[in-house]
Design a protein around this motif. Structure first.
Motif, PDB file in Angstrom:
ATOM      1  N   PRO A 176     -22.750  22.349  -3.581  1.00 17.97           N
ATOM      2  CA  PRO A 176     -21.447  21.927  -4.144  1.00 17.97           C
ATOM      3  C   PRO A 176     -20.669  21.138  -3.100  1.00 17.97           C
ATOM      4  CG  PRO A 176     -21.866  24.250  -4.598  1.00 17.97           C
ATOM      5  CD  PRO A 176     -22.930  23.820  -3.636  1.00 17.97           C
ATOM      6  N   ARG A 177     -20.023  20.070  -3.569  1.00 21.55           N
ATOM      7  CA  ARG A 177     -19.340  19.186  -2.630  1.00 21.55           C
ATOM      8  C   ARG A 177     -17.877  19.015  -3.022  1.00 21.55           C
ATOM      9  NH1 ARG A 177     -22.433  16.071   0.875  1.00 21.55           N
ATOM     10  NH2 ARG A 177     -24.649  16.611   0.732  1.00 21.55           N
ATOM     11  N   GLU A 178     -17.058  19.002  -2.020  1.00 21.84           N
ATOM     12  CA  GLU A 178     -15.627  18.735  -2.169  1.00 21.84           C
ATOM     13  C   GLU A 178     -15.318  17.484  -1.363  1.00 21.84           C
ATOM     14  OE1 GLU A 178     -11.325  20.683  -0.854  1.00 21.84           O
ATOM     15  OE2 GLU A 178     -13.176  21.840  -0.676  1.00 21.84           O
ATOM     16  N   VAL A 179     -14.919  16.434  -2.068  1.00 24.40           N
ATOM     17  CA  VAL A 179     -14.675  15.143  -1.421  1.00 24.40           C
ATOM     18  C   VAL A 179     -13.198  15.047  -1.056  1.00 24.40           C
ATOM     19  CG1 VAL A 179     -14.793  12.643  -1.644  1.00 24.40           C
ATOM     20  CG2 VAL A 179     -16.558  14.079  -2.699  1.00 24.40           C
ATOM     21  N   VAL A 180     -12.933  14.837   0.210  1.00 28.19           N
ATOM     22  CA  VAL A 180     -11.565  14.658   0.706  1.00 28.19           C
ATOM     23  C   VAL A 180     -11.430  13.227   1.211  1.00 28.19           C
ATOM     24  CG1 VAL A 180      -9.812  15.450   2.317  1.00 28.19           C
ATOM     25  CG2 VAL A 180     -11.449  17.095   1.357  1.00 28.19           C
ATOM     26  N   ILE A 181     -10.514  12.455   0.583  1.00 23.61           N
ATOM     27  CA  ILE A 181     -10.325  11.051   0.947  1.00 23.61           C
ATOM     28  C   ILE A 181      -9.148  10.926   1.915  1.00 23.61           C
ATOM     29  CG2 ILE A 181      -9.775   8.748   0.076  1.00 23.61           C
ATOM     30  CD1 ILE A 181     -11.115   9.511  -2.539  1.00 23.61           C
ATOM     31  N   HIS A 182      -9.382  10.286   3.026  1.00 18.71           N
ATOM     32  CA  HIS A 182      -8.355  10.047   4.046  1.00 18.71           C
ATOM     33  C   HIS A 182      -7.979   8.566   3.989  1.00 18.71           C
ATOM     34  CE1 HIS A 182      -9.115  14.011   5.836  1.00 18.71           C
ATOM     35  NE2 HIS A 182     -10.388  13.753   5.555  1.00 18.71           N
ATOM     36  N   ASP A 183      -6.722   8.277   3.604  1.00 16.25           N
ATOM     37  CA  ASP A 183      -6.271   6.898   3.425  1.00 16.25           C
ATOM     38  C   ASP A 183      -5.050   6.638   4.316  1.00 16.25           C
ATOM     39  OD1 ASP A 183      -6.146   4.354   2.511  1.00 16.25           O
ATOM     40  OD2 ASP A 183      -5.640   4.849   0.423  1.00 16.25           O
ATOM     41  N   ILE A 184      -4.824   5.381   4.594  1.00 17.30           N
ATOM     42  CA  ILE A 184      -3.641   5.006   5.374  1.00 17.30           C
ATOM     43  C   ILE A 184      -2.454   4.854   4.421  1.00 17.30           C
ATOM     44  CG2 ILE A 184      -5.018   3.897   7.166  1.00 17.30           C
ATOM     45  CD1 ILE A 184      -4.455   1.224   5.884  1.00 17.30           C
ATOM     46  N   SER A 185      -1.264   4.803   4.965  1.00 21.65           N
ATOM     47  CA  SER A 185      -0.056   4.670   4.145  1.00 21.65           C
ATOM     48  C   SER A 185       0.044   3.263   3.557  1.00 21.65           C
ATOM     49  CB  SER A 185       1.185   4.979   4.984  1.00 21.65           C
ATOM     50  OG  SER A 185       1.321   4.027   6.028  1.00 21.65           O
ATOM     51  N   ASP A 186       0.880   3.118   2.543  1.00 23.18           N
ATOM     52  CA  ASP A 186       1.060   1.804   1.900  1.00 23.18           C
ATOM     53  C   ASP A 186       1.608   0.773   2.878  1.00 23.18           C
ATOM     54  OD1 ASP A 186       0.107   2.820  -0.457  1.00 23.18           O
ATOM     55  OD2 ASP A 186       2.107   3.302  -1.263  1.00 23.18           O
ATOM     56  N   GLU A 187       2.466   1.210   3.795  1.00 26.02           N
ATOM     57  CA  GLU A 187       3.021   0.273   4.768  1.00 26.02           C
ATOM     58  C   GLU A 187       1.934  -0.299   5.671  1.00 26.02           C
ATOM     59  OE1 GLU A 187       4.141   3.244   4.186  1.00 26.02           O
ATOM     60  OE2 GLU A 187       6.112   2.914   3.236  1.00 26.02           O
ATOM     61  N   ASP A 188       0.975   0.569   6.038  1.00 29.65           N
ATOM     62  CA  ASP A 188      -0.088   0.113   6.929  1.00 29.65           C
ATOM     63  C   ASP A 188      -1.099  -0.776   6.220  1.00 29.65           C
ATOM     64  OD1 ASP A 188       0.971   1.413   9.080  1.00 29.65           O
ATOM     65  OD2 ASP A 188      -0.193   3.260   8.759  1.00 29.65           O
ATOM     66  N   LYS A 189      -1.011  -0.875   4.886  1.00 29.38           N
ATOM     67  CA  LYS A 189      -1.946  -1.723   4.143  1.00 29.38           C
ATOM     68  C   LYS A 189      -1.509  -3.198   4.139  1.00 29.38           C
ATOM     69  CE  LYS A 189      -3.561   1.993   1.112  1.00 29.38           C
ATOM     70  NZ  LYS A 189      -3.670   2.494  -0.280  1.00 29.38           N
ATOM     71  N   GLN A 190      -0.458  -3.526   4.895  1.00 21.02           N
ATOM     72  CA  GLN A 190       0.003  -4.909   5.050  1.00 21.02           C
ATOM     73  C   GLN A 190      -0.555  -5.465   6.359  1.00 21.02           C
ATOM     74  OE1 GLN A 190       1.803  -6.322   2.600  1.00 21.02           O
ATOM     75  NE2 GLN A 190       1.841  -4.375   1.476  1.00 21.02           N
ATOM     76  N   CYS A 191      -0.985  -6.725   6.314  1.00 22.30           N
ATOM     77  CA  CYS A 191      -1.540  -7.365   7.511  1.00 22.30           C
ATOM     78  C   CYS A 191      -0.435  -7.563   8.543  1.00 22.30           C
ATOM     79  CB  CYS A 191      -2.179  -8.707   7.131  1.00 22.30           C
ATOM     80  SG  CYS A 191      -2.852  -9.605   8.559  1.00 22.30           S
ATOM     81  N   ASP A 192      -0.676  -7.174   9.772  1.00 25.00           N
ATOM     82  CA  ASP A 192       0.308  -7.312  10.836  1.00 25.00           C
ATOM     83  C   ASP A 192       0.524  -8.772  11.234  1.00 25.00           C
ATOM     84  OD1 ASP A 192       0.552  -4.571  10.881  1.00 25.00           O
ATOM     85  OD2 ASP A 192      -0.934  -4.310  12.484  1.00 25.00           O
ATOM     86  N   SER A 193      -0.412  -9.638  10.921  1.00 19.75           N
ATOM     87  CA  SER A 193      -0.300 -11.053  11.325  1.00 19.75           C
ATOM     88  C   SER A 193       0.405 -11.902  10.280  1.00 19.75           C
ATOM     89  CB  SER A 193      -1.691 -11.624  11.605  1.00 19.75           C
ATOM     90  OG  SER A 193      -2.316 -10.911  12.628  1.00 19.75           O
ATOM     91  N   CYS A 194      -0.064 -11.835   9.004  1.00 16.87           N
ATOM     92  CA  CYS A 194       0.480 -12.719   7.960  1.00 16.87           C
ATOM     93  C   CYS A 194       1.280 -11.984   6.907  1.00 16.87           C
ATOM     94  CB  CYS A 194      -0.647 -13.502   7.296  1.00 16.87           C
ATOM     95  SG  CYS A 194      -1.831 -12.457   6.405  1.00 16.87           S
ATOM     96  N   GLY A 195       1.205 -10.643   6.876  1.00 13.86           N
ATOM     97  CA  GLY A 195       1.965  -9.864   5.924  1.00 13.86           C
ATOM     98  C   GLY A 195       1.327  -9.707   4.563  1.00 13.86           C
ATOM     99  N   HIS A 196       0.144 -10.297   4.336  1.00 14.91           N
ATOM    100  CA  HIS A 196      -0.525 -10.157   3.052  1.00 14.91           C
ATOM    101  C   HIS A 196      -1.158  -8.760   2.901  1.00 14.91           C
ATOM    102  CE1 HIS A 196      -0.067 -14.544   3.080  1.00 14.91           C
ATOM    103  NE2 HIS A 196      -0.323 -14.507   1.769  1.00 14.91           N
ATOM    104  N   GLN A 197      -1.481  -8.433   1.637  1.00 17.28           N
ATOM    105  CA  GLN A 197      -2.066  -7.133   1.321  1.00 17.28           C
ATOM    106  C   GLN A 197      -3.502  -7.062   1.857  1.00 17.28           C
ATOM    107  OE1 GLN A 197      -0.254  -4.868  -0.165  1.00 17.28           O
ATOM    108  NE2 GLN A 197      -1.732  -3.248  -0.600  1.00 17.28           N
ATOM    109  N   LEU A 198      -3.823  -5.933   2.488  1.00 19.79           N
ATOM    110  CA  LEU A 198      -5.190  -5.728   2.977  1.00 19.79           C
ATOM    111  C   LEU A 198      -6.111  -5.347   1.822  1.00 19.79           C
ATOM    112  CD1 LEU A 198      -4.527  -3.668   6.247  1.00 19.79           C
ATOM    113  CD2 LEU A 198      -4.904  -6.127   6.019  1.00 19.79           C
ATOM    114  N   ALA A 199      -7.328  -5.832   1.882  1.00 19.84           N
ATOM    115  CA  ALA A 199      -8.328  -5.535   0.844  1.00 19.84           C
ATOM    116  C   ALA A 199      -9.300  -4.477   1.367  1.00 19.84           C
ATOM    117  CB  ALA A 199      -9.081  -6.805   0.458  1.00 19.84           C
ATOM    118  N   LEU A 200      -9.717  -3.575   0.484  1.00 14.48           N
ATOM    119  CA  LEU A 200     -10.686  -2.515   0.842  1.00 14.48           C
ATOM    120  C   LEU A 200     -12.040  -3.155   1.130  1.00 14.48           C
ATOM    121  CD1 LEU A 200     -11.270   0.544   1.079  1.00 14.48           C
ATOM    122  CD2 LEU A 200     -11.936   0.500  -1.344  1.00 14.48           C
ATOM    123  N   MET A 201     -12.577  -2.936   2.314  1.00 18.75           N
ATOM    124  CA  MET A 201     -13.840  -3.553   2.719  1.00 18.75           C
ATOM    125  C   MET A 201     -14.995  -2.557   2.831  1.00 18.75           C
ATOM    126  SD  MET A 201     -13.254  -4.103   6.825  1.00 18.75           S
ATOM    127  CE  MET A 201     -14.999  -4.354   7.087  1.00 18.75           C
TER     128      MET A 201
END
Length: 531
Positions: A110-135
């Motif tokens: 049996p498996r329990e999946v725990v997803i660790h994600d960054i905050s919405d603020e951190d999903k913005q590019c620090d250089s251009c400000g565009h939304q980061l895409a899941l890679m």
């Protein structure tokens, strides 16, 4: 009379006679002194050997591995031709040690999946400000342990009666569902509980008093006396299956046997003995030599005796008599059996290993006889490594063309060395053990189904030895007999690739029913998927 210059005789012949008598007395005194010194040196050497062996047994590693530097054979007594023959044919290159890799956890857990994600603020590019895409993603597995759960199964049997008969004053007709079958009637023991108790003690060496403490942690008062009684009743349930396994064991072509000690409180003997007999492989195997063989491990306790009659009684029942090869160590009790006895090279090697320890560190550049013997035995084992995956015909041919010539050379060396070494020394004992057992030691080359040693039985008896270190003793013969049955069921299940807990639980469920089909419970026929 003490002679002095003043009272020496003048007769020349008499003077010569006195001189000769004096010299003879002096020589005799020197010879006696030399003999005494030699005996003292021999005694000191014997005590040193005993001391080194005692040190090794108490403080040394239990491994019997050897670096086999004796393959150099730089003693003058070994000819160049012998060196060539002893160092060819059997050499096997050893692959380099590979780096260990962590094994993946089973996918069916049996498996329990725990997803660790960054905050919405951190999903913005620090250089251009565009939304980061899941890679992509990285994942790692952690194993979580959930303690065992205990539950109660309450069986409610509904009763039905006839109200009409009651109103008419006649005998009431009462009907009720039958009592469910149980391995131990009138107890709260279920097959799963009994299987847990049995495997905990006989597979994992957990004594009953420790199991008693574990149940107390769950608020359950289950005394060791009650559990001991359940063990004996469970062993009685398994006795018919044990007898059927015994019958199948005696039909095998090769049986390995060994014995070990145990303490029985209500026995007048200082030591009692448990015998083990096994056939087939330790576990599921695809090697050709194990095809068609049944993997069976049976323990036998006969009032704690170590007499040869124990072997003959076990191997010859009223229905079946064993007529195959019996592979054993050098214990004399096995001589009473009329079967073909096969020796154990592991025992022969062990005695040379003890001799090597007893002699201490050899001089630099000198190879001891014990080293030479160990190296020659190692060549026999290397041949066995080469032929593991070969067919029965190929194994037999390879042994005749490779093992038998090596055996001839080793026998010649033993015959020569036996004349050069004291019989009372550890090396002398090792040499004469091999010579006395030679017919049995060389018999493994007769049949490709035979092993070079009796390690199959020694591995089978090891779980009992480990358990004995924990529970220390049996109270009486009945307890020892029950233990032999339960150990047999567990080890036979393991040899057939079954999980002992599942197998024992299934067997207890089926054995609780009258007229149980024992053949369907044989480890190589049982279907646990329907359990």
């Amino acid at each position: 009379m003490k002679l002095s210059p003043d009272n020496l005789p003048n007769d020349v012949d008499l003077l010569k006679q006195l001189l000769l008598e004096t010299l003879a007395t002096k020589d005799n005194t020197i010879e006696l002194r030399d003999a005494e010194i030699a005996e003292l040196k021999h005694s000191v050497q014997r005590l040193l050997e005993q001391f080194r062996l005692a040190q090794q047994q108490r403080f040394g590693a239990s491994s019997e591995s050897h670096d086999y530097q004796g393959e150099l054979f730089n003693e003058a007594e070994v000819t160049v031709d012998e060196l060539v023959e002893l160092t060819t044919d059997a050499d096997v290159s050893v692959p380099p040690k590979q780096r260990a890799k962590r094994k993946l956890l089973p996918k069916d857990l049996p498996r329990e999946v725990v997803i660790h994600d960054i905050s919405d603020e951190d999903k913005q590019c620090d250089s251009c400000g565009h939304q980061l895409a899941l890679m992509g993603q990285d994942s790692s597995e952690k194993l979580k342990f959930i303690p065992a759960q205990i539950s109660v199964i309450e069986h409610v049997r509904l009763k039905y009666s006839c109200k009409h008969c009651e109103t008419q004053g006649t005998k009431a007709n009462i009907k009720q569902a039958p009592v469910p079958v149980s391995p131990i009637p009138k107890s709260f023991a279920t097959p799963s509980l009994l299987s847990q108790l049995i495997t905990s003690k006989y597979q994992y060496a957990l004594p009953l008093y420790r199991q008693e403490a574990l149940f107390k942690q769950h608020g359950i008062d289950l005394s060791r006396q009650t559990m001991a009684d359940w063990m004996m009743k469970s062993a009685a349930l398994f006795k018919p299956l044990y007898d059927l396994l015994h019958k199948h064991l005696l039909t095998q072509e090769v049986i390995h046997a060994d014995e070990t000690t145990l303490k029985v409180i209500n026995d007048e003997r200082v030591k009692s003995y448990m015998w083990v007999y096994c056939a087939g492989a330790d576990g599921p195997s695809t090697e050709p030599r194990y095809q068609g063989l049944r993997s069976i491990v049976l323990y036998d306790y006969q009032d704690g005796s170590r007499a040869g009659t124990c072997v003959s009684r076990f191997l010859a029942t009223e229905q079946t008599v064993f007529n195959g090869y019996l592979q054993v160590d050098g214990y004399a009790a096995y001589q009473q059996v009329s079967n073909k006895l096969v020796g154990c090279w592991a025992h022969a090697r062990r005695k040379f290993k003890e001799a090597l320890v007893a002699q201490g560190k050899p001089k630099v550049g000198k190879v001891s006889k014990a080293d030479m013997a160990l190296s020659m035995i190692a060549k026999l084992y290397r041949i066995e490594t080469q032929i593991q995956s070969l067919s029965l015909e190929e194994r037999l041919y390879f042994r005749r063309t490779h093992s038998q010539p090596q055996l001839v050379l080793f026998k010649q060396w033993l015959d020569k060395s036996s004349l050069q070494v004291s019989k009372g020394s550890p090396l002398g004992k090792a040499i004469h053990y091999s010579l006395n057992q030679w017919e049995k030691l060389s018999r493994y080359t007769e049949d490709s189904r035979l092993n070079i040693d009796n390690n199959r039985a020694e591995r089978a008896v090891k779980p009992f030895v480990i358990g004995r270190k924990n529970w220390l003793f049996n109270h009486n013969h009945r307890g020892a007999e029950g233990s032999s049955i339960l150990y047999s069921i567990i080890e036979t299940a393991k040899a057939n690739g079954l999980i002992p807990f599942d197998y024992i639980e299934h067997c207890l469920e089926q054995l609780s029913h009258p007229n149980c089909d024992l053949n369907s419970l044989l480890p190589w026929l049982v279907d646990l998927s329907k359990a």
